[in-house]
Scaffold this motif. Structure first.
Motif, PDB file in Angstrom:
ATOM      1  N   GLY A   1       0.820  -1.204   0.000  1.00 11.17           N
ATOM      2  CA  GLY A   1       0.000   0.000   0.000  1.00 11.17           C
ATOM      3  C   GLY A   1       0.855   1.255   0.000  1.00 11.17           C
ATOM      4  N   ALA A   2       1.908   1.263   0.830  1.00 11.79           N
ATOM      5  CA  ALA A   2       2.812   2.412   0.884  1.00 11.79           C
ATOM      6  C   ALA A   2       3.606   2.546  -0.412  1.00 11.79           C
ATOM      7  N   PHE A   3       4.049   1.416  -0.939  1.00 14.16           N
ATOM      8  CA  PHE A   3       4.795   1.415  -2.195  1.00 14.16           C
ATOM      9  C   PHE A   3       3.936   1.999  -3.315  1.00 14.16           C
ATOM     10  N   ASP A   4       2.685   1.572  -3.385  1.00 17.26           N
ATOM     11  CA  ASP A   4       1.800   2.011  -4.468  1.00 17.26           C
ATOM     12  C   ASP A   4       1.454   3.494  -4.372  1.00 17.26           C
ATOM     13  N   ILE A   5       1.171   3.989  -3.161  1.00 20.92           N
ATOM     14  CA  ILE A   5       0.800   5.401  -3.033  1.00 20.92           C
ATOM     15  C   ILE A   5       2.012   6.289  -3.308  1.00 20.92           C
ATOM     16  N   THR A   6       3.212   5.824  -2.943  1.00 18.17           N
ATOM     17  CA  THR A   6       4.433   6.579  -3.242  1.00 18.17           C
ATOM     18  C   THR A   6       4.682   6.599  -4.747  1.00 18.17           C
ATOM     19  N   ASN A   7       4.469   5.468  -5.396  1.00 11.47           N
ATOM     20  CA  ASN A   7       4.583   5.413  -6.861  1.00 11.47           C
ATOM     21  C   ASN A   7       3.602   6.363  -7.529  1.00 11.47           C
ATOM     22  N   HIS A   8       2.407   6.435  -6.977  1.00 15.65           N
ATOM     23  CA  HIS A   8       1.407   7.363  -7.516  1.00 15.65           C
ATOM     24  C   HIS A   8       1.928   8.801  -7.472  1.00 15.65           C
ATOM     25  N   LEU A   9       2.522   9.186  -6.341  1.00 16.01           N
ATOM     26  CA  LEU A   9       3.065  10.546  -6.209  1.00 16.01           C
ATOM     27  C   LEU A   9       4.181  10.783  -7.228  1.00 16.01           C
ATOM     28  N   ILE A  10       5.037   9.787  -7.398  1.00 12.01           N
ATOM     29  CA  ILE A  10       6.144   9.914  -8.358  1.00 12.01           C
ATOM     30  C   ILE A  10       5.608  10.044  -9.779  1.00 12.01           C
ATOM     31  N   HIS A  11       4.626   9.230 -10.118  1.00 12.40           N
ATOM     32  CA  HIS A  11       4.065   9.264 -11.470  1.00 12.40           C
ATOM     33  C   HIS A  11       3.287  10.549 -11.753  1.00 12.40           C
TER      34      HIS A  11
ATOM     35  N   LEU B   1       9.948  13.936  -2.279  1.00 14.60           N
ATOM     36  CA  LEU B   1       8.914  13.354  -1.427  1.00 14.60           C
ATOM     37  C   LEU B   1       9.358  13.239   0.029  1.00 14.60           C
ATOM     38  N   ALA B   2       8.391  13.397   0.931  1.00  8.35           N
ATOM     39  CA  ALA B   2       8.633  13.229   2.361  1.00  8.35           C
ATOM     40  C   ALA B   2       7.660  12.189   2.909  1.00  8.35           C
TER      41      ALA B   2
ATOM     42  N   LYS C   1       6.668  -1.259   7.931  1.00  3.16           N
ATOM     43  CA  LYS C   1       6.332  -1.721   6.583  1.00  3.16           C
ATOM     44  C   LYS C   1       5.982  -0.557   5.666  1.00  3.16           C
ATOM     45  N   ARG C   2       5.253   0.429   6.199  1.00  2.00           N
ATOM     46  CA  ARG C   2       4.890   1.577   5.365  1.00  2.00           C
ATOM     47  C   ARG C   2       6.118   2.427   5.042  1.00  2.00           C
ATOM     48  N   TYR C   3       7.018   2.544   6.002  1.00  2.00           N
ATOM     49  CA  TYR C   3       8.274   3.256   5.750  1.00  2.00           C
ATOM     50  C   TYR C   3       9.080   2.536   4.671  1.00  2.00           C
ATOM     51  N   GLN C   4       9.175   1.208   4.780  1.00  2.00           N
ATOM     52  CA  GLN C   4       9.970   0.453   3.806  1.00  2.00           C
ATOM     53  C   GLN C   4       9.348   0.515   2.426  1.00  2.00           C
ATOM     54  N   GLY C   5       8.024   0.503   2.355  1.00  2.00           N
ATOM     55  CA  GLY C   5       7.353   0.635   1.070  1.00  2.00           C
ATOM     56  C   GLY C   5       7.652   1.980   0.419  1.00  2.00           C
ATOM     57  N   PHE C   6       7.670   3.031   1.231  1.00  2.00           N
ATOM     58  CA  PHE C   6       8.010   4.372   0.745  1.00  2.00           C
ATOM     59  C   PHE C   6       9.437   4.405   0.199  1.00  2.00           C
ATOM     60  N   ILE C   7      10.377   3.883   0.984  1.00  2.00           N
ATOM     61  CA  ILE C   7      11.789   3.902   0.587  1.00  2.00           C
ATOM     62  C   ILE C   7      12.025   3.077  -0.676  1.00  2.00           C
ATOM     63  N   ASP C   8      11.420   1.895  -0.739  1.00  2.00           N
ATOM     64  CA  ASP C   8      11.642   1.034  -1.901  1.00  2.00           C
ATOM     65  C   ASP C   8      11.024   1.610  -3.168  1.00  2.00           C
TER      66      ASP C   8
ATOM     67  N   SER D   1      13.101   2.302  -6.559  1.00  2.00           N
ATOM     68  CA  SER D   1      12.708   1.742  -7.853  1.00  2.00           C
ATOM     69  C   SER D   1      12.596   2.816  -8.932  1.00  2.00           C
ATOM     70  N   SER D   2      12.432   4.056  -8.511  1.00  3.09           N
ATOM     71  CA  SER D   2      12.343   5.154  -9.480  1.00  3.09           C
ATOM     72  C   SER D   2      13.683   5.854  -9.669  1.00  3.09           C
ATOM     73  N   GLY D   3      14.733   5.328  -9.011  1.00  6.74           N
ATOM     74  CA  GLY D   3      16.065   5.885  -9.173  1.00  6.74           C
ATOM     75  C   GLY D   3      16.367   7.076  -8.303  1.00  6.74           C
ATOM     76  N   LYS D   4      15.548   7.340  -7.294  1.00  4.69           N
ATOM     77  CA  LYS D   4      15.785   8.487  -6.422  1.00  4.69           C
ATOM     78  C   LYS D   4      16.789   8.143  -5.329  1.00  4.69           C
ATOM     79  N   ASN D   5      17.470   9.160  -4.836  1.00  2.00           N
ATOM     80  CA  ASN D   5      18.474   8.991  -3.787  1.00  2.00           C
ATOM     81  C   ASN D   5      17.773   8.892  -2.435  1.00  2.00           C
ATOM     82  N   THR D   6      17.685   7.690  -1.889  1.00  2.00           N
ATOM     83  CA  THR D   6      16.965   7.505  -0.631  1.00  2.00           C
ATOM     84  C   THR D   6      17.713   8.078   0.565  1.00  2.00           C
ATOM     85  N   ALA D   7      19.013   8.304   0.408  1.00  2.00           N
ATOM     86  CA  ALA D   7      19.790   8.886   1.504  1.00  2.00           C
ATOM     87  C   ALA D   7      19.323  10.300   1.811  1.00  2.00           C
ATOM     88  N   GLU D   8      18.721  10.944   0.829  1.00  2.00           N
ATOM     89  CA  GLU D   8      18.239  12.311   1.017  1.00  2.00           C
ATOM     90  C   GLU D   8      16.743  12.365   1.291  1.00  2.00           C
ATOM     91  N   ALA D   9      16.117  11.208   1.454  1.00  2.00           N
ATOM     92  CA  ALA D   9      14.671  11.172   1.696  1.00  2.00           C
ATOM     93  C   ALA D   9      14.338  11.848   3.023  1.00  2.00           C
TER      94      ALA D   9
END
Length: 344
Positions: free
Chosen positions: A169-179, A185-186, A199-206, A210-218
């Motif tokens: 769920g977190a992965f999908d909503i984050t993908n929606h924001l990216i698309h 994103l925060a 789990k929601r944090y990990q879904g956001f990070i992953d 997957s979109s090539g963003k730098n997660t270290a700066e998330a």
């Protein structure tokens, strides 16, 4: 002193199992009419009804199901889940007792022990944000009382669990924001003591990975008090050198609070900052703007958890029955708090 007759006495006289007697006395649909009639006739003959409290104590359980939830105020999810639990319990001849832990471990322990001492047939529990020890649940299991966790689970104790796919769920909503074209994103997470927060944090990070963003700066801010830290979280978001253009909140209620504080500071949504939540609370559709969210099947979670608990409570061989870890799907609902007005 007159003898106090129990379910065991009825079972011996009718040459049937104690579990069959128990189900018959609860008018369970799985028991035939003839068997129910024989059980009720024997119960009346033994004056069982007049000694029901003592016999409950002797047979070690009642027709009560104990439910412990973190809170019900402001939580449409738990209200819906309880409706599902109540439906199944009523159909199966059980009565539901609901307690709130108020997100406190000690209160959860107190409530569980009180329910265990009341000889409940089983326990349905959604863990508090403070729960990091599970001795109180083991105490119930040691007394042959089944425990099923719902919504908020853990891998620290072996019990059946019914949850949703928080990660996807977190992965999908984050993908929606990216698309939708949001670039910075925060995420406002819940306490990391909760598995759903992890789990929601990990879904956001992953999703960022997957979109090539730098997660270290998330940008990630942990809200230990869930909705209560929203004002401070907004201040932190707006103080960033590069302000986020979208924020995924741990819960819908948190998202509502974030939108309120952003509006108070003159921030337009989604033009200046998009906001998404998680839960599928109907109030998100009534907000201005309507809030994008991840819908959870709350009612079905309650139904599935209650069915599993009753199955374990009525099983004559729980060891063979084992435990289940059922994960139900989520679905994103894109709305105007995140969806950009694309030109034709």
């Amino acid at each position: 002193m007159a003898k106090v007759y129990t379910i065991h006495d009825i079972a011996i006289r009718l040459n049937i199992s104690k579990s069959t007697v128990s189900r018959a006395l609860r008018n369970h649909p799985d028991v035939s009419k003839d068997t129910k009639a024989a059980v009720f006739e024997m119960a009346e003959k033994l004056n069982y009804q007049k000694n029901i409290l003592a016999s409950n104590l002797a047979s070690k359980s009642t027709n009560l199901i104990g439910v412990v939830i973190p809170e019900i105020a402001r939580q449409h999810f738990f209200a819906q889940a309880l409706s599902g639990i109540q439906k199944v319990a009523k159909e199966k001849g059980y009565i539901v007792m609901v307690c709130q832990s108020n997100e406190e471990l000690q209160e959860e322990i107190n409530q569980v022990r009180a329910l265990v001492n009341s000889r409940v047939a089983g326990l349905l529990i959604s863990l508090s944000k403070e729960t990091d020890t599970f001795g109180h649940l083991q105490e119930a299991l040691d007394r042959d009382i089944p425990v099923v966790l719902f919504d908020r689970g853990t891998d620290q104790i072996e019990v059946s669990q019914v949850t949703v796919d928080d990660y996807k769920g977190a992965f999908d909503i984050t993908n929606h924001l990216i698309h939708e074209g949001y670039d910075n994103l925060a995420h406002l997470s819940g306490p990391m003591s909760l598995s759903i927060s992890q789990k929601r944090y990990q879904g956001f990070i992953d999703a960022l990975k997957s979109s090539g963003k730098n997660t270290a700066e998330a940008i990630v801010y942990q809200c230990d008090n869930l909705s209560l830290d929203a004002c401070e979280a907004v201040d932190r978001l707006l103080s960033q050198k590069k302000k986020p253009d979208a924020v995924f909140c741990m819960s819908d209620y948190m998202a509502i609070q974030v939108i309120k504080h952003l509006k108070d500071r003159g921030i337009k949504i989604p033009e200046d900052m998009a906001v998404a939540g998680f839960a599928g609370d109907p109030i998100t559709e009534l907000m201005d703007p309507q809030i994008s969210t991840v819908e959870q099947p709350a009612y079905d979670i309650g139904v599935q958890a209650a069915k599993r608990l009753i199955m374990e409570a009525e099983s004559d061989d729980r060891e063979t029955l084992g435990f289940i870890n059922r994960v139900l799907p989520t679905a994103i609902i894109p709305r105007s708090s995140t969806v950009k007005k694309h030109s034709n």
